[in-house]
Design a protein around this motif. Structure first.
Motif, PDB file in Angstrom:
ATOM      1  N   SER A  29       2.792  34.025  47.015  1.00  0.00           N
ATOM      2  CA  SER A  29       3.095  35.257  46.294  1.00  0.00           C
ATOM      3  C   SER A  29       1.896  36.190  46.159  1.00  0.00           C
ATOM      4  O   SER A  29       2.047  37.332  45.720  1.00  0.00           O
ATOM      5  N   SER A  30       0.722  35.741  46.550  1.00  0.00           N
ATOM      6  CA  SER A  30      -0.454  36.600  46.470  1.00  0.00           C
ATOM      7  C   SER A  30      -0.699  37.385  47.757  1.00  0.00           C
ATOM      8  O   SER A  30      -1.657  38.155  47.842  1.00  0.00           O
ATOM      9  N   ASN A  51       5.523  43.903  50.168  1.00  0.00           N
ATOM     10  CA  ASN A  51       4.392  43.631  49.288  1.00  0.00           C
ATOM     11  C   ASN A  51       4.580  42.307  48.561  1.00  0.00           C
ATOM     12  O   ASN A  51       5.580  41.607  48.740  1.00  0.00           O
ATOM     13  N   ARG A  52       3.613  41.971  47.730  1.00  0.00           N
ATOM     14  CA  ARG A  52       3.549  40.636  47.145  1.00  0.00           C
ATOM     15  C   ARG A  52       4.783  40.272  46.325  1.00  0.00           C
ATOM     16  O   ARG A  52       5.258  39.148  46.397  1.00  0.00           O
ATOM     17  N   ASN A  53       5.287  41.223  45.555  1.00  0.00           N
ATOM     18  CA  ASN A  53       6.410  40.883  44.687  1.00  0.00           C
ATOM     19  C   ASN A  53       7.762  41.210  45.318  1.00  0.00           C
ATOM     20  O   ASN A  53       8.797  40.980  44.707  1.00  0.00           O
ATOM     21  N   TYR A  55       8.988  44.176  46.055  1.00  0.00           N
ATOM     22  CA  TYR A  55       9.621  45.409  45.606  1.00  0.00           C
ATOM     23  C   TYR A  55       9.397  46.581  46.552  1.00  0.00           C
ATOM     24  O   TYR A  55      10.102  47.596  46.472  1.00  0.00           O
ATOM     25  N   ASN A  73       9.773  34.257  46.883  1.00  0.00           N
ATOM     26  CA  ASN A  73       8.506  33.607  46.558  1.00  0.00           C
ATOM     27  C   ASN A  73       8.705  32.187  46.038  1.00  0.00           C
ATOM     28  O   ASN A  73       7.814  31.350  46.156  1.00  0.00           O
TER      29      ASN A  73
END
Length: 122
Positions: A29-30, A51-53, A55, A73
């Protein structure tokens, strides 16, 4: 991070495929995740990123409106849904993980999967 892409295959033009990329490790997730492809005799090109999250996504012009990227994730997996496939989409598809830049450049990504072949017949 170790990445393994899978789900490629042979499909007729107009068909769909979903590629998956499974990541090892606890820090998935990073990472920003990208998808790239490379056709025979051509340079590796950007397909899209997330992107990481999960969104925010962006896509290369040739695949906009046909491809979509998502990630889970909790499962350490990123997906590339490919619809309305064209013969020019034929390539080896790679997933990649980047920890710093939000970028479409291959050099911005730190880790790469081994690639999965997608062949679209006309």
């Amino acid at each position: 991070v170790q990445l393994q892409a899978y789900g490629g295959g042979l499909v007729q033009a107009g068909g769909s495929l979903r590629l998956s990329c499974a990541a090892s490790g606890r820090t998935f997730s990073s990472y920003n995740m990208g998808w790239f492809r490379q056709a025979p005799g051509k340079e590796r090109e950007f397909v899209g990123r997330i992107n990481r999250n999960g969104y925010v996504t962006s896509y290369a012009d040739p695949v906009k409106g046909r491809f979509s990227i998502s990630r889970d994730n909790a499962k350490n997996t990123v997906y590339l849904q490919m619809n309305s496939l064209k013969p020019e989409d034929t390539a080896v598809y790679y997933c990649a993980a980047g920890s710093v830049d939000w970028s479409s450049r291959p050099g911005a990504y730190d880790y790469w999967g081994q690639g999965t072949q997608v062949t679209v017949s006309s």
